[in-house]
Design a protein around this motif. Sequence first.
Motif: not given
Length: 128
Positions: A74-99
């Motif tokens: 339900n986010s206005r950005t629609k970048a993540v859906k319930p079936q999206s992977p955790l990595s997609a959610l983390l990317a919304c918070y600029s968490i993209t490095s493997l570490g």
Amino acid sequence: MKKIEALADAIGKLNGCPVDPESDAYRLRNPLLIPSWALLGKHETDEKGRRIFTSLLNGYKAGLFDLQMKISGNSRTKAVKPQSPLSALLACYSITSLGSIDYILSFLRRALQDKDITADTPVSYFAE
């Protein structure tokens, strides 16, 4: 323990809140470093557009709300859906490095006592 709270705690700790008084997250009282998407001037923000809260509790509650909106799709950005992977959610918070992702995964596995959590875990796993 609520899974969504463990997720907020993991992101907050990665950002240095509340343990590092020199971190942006601590200084802004914004554990997830969420930006303001409101009309200019509605929320106090820093130079990067991140919300400044009057207390850590307020910042934490706003972070939980933001996570809930994203996890539910339900986010206005629609970048993540319930079936999206955790990595997609983390990317919304600029968490993209493997570490950083590995840090979050390790935290969640220990906090939730679930060794099967991966970057591909659907975000619906964290819904209440």
